[in-house]
Write an enzyme that holds these catalytic residues in place. Sequence first.
Site, short mmCIF file in Angstrom:
data_model
loop_
_atom_site.label_atom_id
_atom_site.label_comp_id
_atom_site.label_asym_id
_atom_site.label_seq_id
_atom_site.Cartn_x
_atom_site.Cartn_y
_atom_site.Cartn_z
N SER A 281 0.80 -1.22 0.00
CA SER A 281 0.00 0.00 0.00
C SER A 281 0.83 1.27 0.00
O SER A 281 1.62 1.51 -0.90
CB SER A 281 -0.95 -0.03 1.19
OG SER A 281 -1.82 1.06 1.15
N HIS A 282 0.70 2.07 1.05
CA HIS A 282 1.36 3.38 1.09
C HIS A 282 2.79 3.29 1.60
O HIS A 282 3.48 4.31 1.66
CB HIS A 282 0.56 4.30 2.00
CG HIS A 282 0.37 3.71 3.36
ND1 HIS A 282 -0.49 2.65 3.59
CD2 HIS A 282 0.94 3.97 4.54
CE1 HIS A 282 -0.43 2.31 4.86
NE2 HIS A 282 0.43 3.09 5.47
N ASP B 50 -2.97 6.34 -3.26
CA ASP B 50 -1.77 5.75 -2.66
C ASP B 50 -1.18 4.64 -3.53
O ASP B 50 -1.61 4.44 -4.68
CB ASP B 50 -2.08 5.22 -1.25
CG ASP B 50 -2.95 3.98 -1.28
OD1 ASP B 50 -3.76 3.85 -2.22
OD2 ASP B 50 -2.85 3.15 -0.36
N ASP C 41 -1.39 1.43 -3.82
CA ASP C 41 -2.25 0.40 -4.42
C ASP C 41 -3.62 0.93 -4.83
O ASP C 41 -4.51 0.14 -5.17
CB ASP C 41 -2.39 -0.81 -3.49
CG ASP C 41 -3.03 -0.44 -2.17
OD1 ASP C 41 -2.84 0.70 -1.70
OD2 ASP C 41 -3.74 -1.29 -1.60
N ASP D 74 -6.13 2.40 -3.23
CA ASP D 74 -7.36 2.33 -2.45
C ASP D 74 -7.60 3.56 -1.58
O ASP D 74 -8.69 3.73 -1.03
CB ASP D 74 -7.43 1.04 -1.62
CG ASP D 74 -6.26 0.84 -0.68
OD1 ASP D 74 -5.35 1.68 -0.68
OD2 ASP D 74 -6.27 -0.17 0.06
N ARG D 75 -6.59 4.43 -1.46
CA ARG D 75 -6.79 5.63 -0.64
C ARG D 75 -7.07 6.85 -1.51
O ARG D 75 -6.75 6.85 -2.70
CB ARG D 75 -5.55 5.93 0.20
CG ARG D 75 -5.23 4.84 1.19
CD ARG D 75 -4.09 5.24 2.10
NE ARG D 75 -3.91 4.19 3.09
CZ ARG D 75 -3.39 4.38 4.30
NH1 ARG D 75 -2.96 5.58 4.64
NH2 ARG D 75 -3.30 3.38 5.14
N LYS E 282 -11.54 -0.31 -0.02
CA LYS E 282 -11.69 1.12 -0.24
C LYS E 282 -11.21 1.43 -1.65
O LYS E 282 -10.46 0.65 -2.23
CB LYS E 282 -10.95 1.92 0.83
CG LYS E 282 -9.48 1.58 1.04
CD LYS E 282 -8.98 2.31 2.28
CE LYS E 282 -7.50 2.11 2.49
NZ LYS E 282 -7.20 0.90 3.26
#
Length: 541
Positions: free
Chosen positions: A113-114, A277, A279, A281-282, A376
């Site tokens: 992710s982030h 982000d 991946d 999702d943010r 998300k």
Amino acid sequence: MTTQEIPVTAFSDQRPGTAGLRKKVALMQQPHYLANFVQSIFDCAPELRGNTLIIGGDGRYWNRDAITTCVQMAAANGISRVLIGQGGLLSTPAASNLIRQRGAAGGLVLTASHNPAGPDGDFGIKYNIAGGGQAPEALTERIFETSKALTRYRIDPDVQVDLDRVGTSQQGTLAIEVIDSVDDYAAQMATLFDFERIRAWLRQGHRVRFDALHAVTGPYARRILVEQLGAAESDIVNAEPLEDFGGGHPDPNLIYAADLVAAMNGPDAADLGAASDGDGDRNMILGPGVFVSPGDSLAMLADNLHLCPGYADGVVGIARSMPTCRAADHVARRRGIAIHETPTGWKFFCNLLDAGHITVCGEESFGTGSTHVREKDGLWAVLAWANILAASGRSLPEIATAHWQRCGRHYFQRHDYEGLPAETADGIVEDLRARLPTLVGQTLGGLGVTAADDFAYTDPIDGSRATGQGLRVVMGDAARIVLRKSGTGTDGATLRLYLEHWRQDALDLDPAAALAPLAAVADTLIDLRQRTGRAKPDVVT
Ligand code: VG1
Ligand code: CO
């Protein structure tokens, strides 16, 4: 094709955190480490045999190698078909969507992710179940138990995959299909949002500026925002996915997306500014001169989502994670719909979404999503805002101001203390936990403490219980202080201090100033600076 059984000495540290297993790249690259975890997933998910598995990642360093290992192991474990995003790329929401649309039995999402990427950065992997949601805690615990006792894994090293060429190949009993990473996702977005209206709005001269932070959303943003909706190519920045995310920190917040923030505070600001982000999702949402905190964005989206065709019937309920500010609660109360408070992590929303109890949900950590997938979804939030702006004819600052005038403003900040020794972090949490019972009834900074507890959650659908989900000190509707330990870091322990103060009398304060008194209360109460030896938090978002 030759299936091999490779003997392995199990690993003891493969417990998934808030969203999958995340480790330093060097640790993940140890011989057999990834394979040990993937085999544990396959052993715990027998439904994958003879079925379809989705595989994709955020494109970070080692993504391609890891995907090849996953495919070779899928072949050796009786999976009949894998669908892989071209170049190994799938955003997390796109992977969730594919699992649902293609009726897959599950998906492997390779992402941290982030967290920063590159040889010195992080790598991660998570398993999503049929239906598209992250594996629930009971399953991740089973996978962890299996990973500690594994004695062998199965792999077929003869299986080869050309990740760059879209098409299907049959290798032994496994069908390998490399698909366009964006097609299915873009098609779904077109069913939810009024593309024609957004196009017309952009043609009128309105602008959306999107920063992909050199992570996975670049190709998605280009296709949807530029090619399909007509946004200016020059407004989509850092759209080339890079293995090290350009050396940056692909976390869409005021610190790590500083260029976007500066652009949105400048004379040439777009009507809507957003970033996503690693991946995808943010999301971070900005208007000209305005930052919409994720908790506020959830509330404002919930209040206006009926303007988007996919949600024309309205919102049936809202959920937010416990630390997320309570702005959405006002919307739910006014609209007479349910509001759910869940532990941190998207997996806790999935049962509520499946059961039709909620339409939208969100977290303070720049996450918003809806029934359309079980993760998300960053670009979804951007398109929802664009649709709302286009359909309402109002500007983002107008919508935000109207919301605050109606509901008051929930000033919110998260203070992160990163890379702490585990004992230090645990000691701080334990001390506060022990003092919680004595706090109720006390007055802190002029505010009476009405509740102080260690958050626990009973899932209303399956009755499963999650305890130890964060300490909260509640001052009625006015304020909250929340403390919890992060479950996604890879470097020591991270403590997160969440501050929320609701004001109806002052709507235009600088959040830091508005929260300074509460931060001082938290400081006296927990003494984070003294005990961590840090003069200030490492990151404030
Ligand atoms: C963080 C966030 C949480 C989010 C999780 C995964 O977890 O606080 O809200 O669901 O990251 O997001 P933690 O345990 O570190 O606080 V993502 O975009 O990194 O998959
Ligand atoms: Co993410």
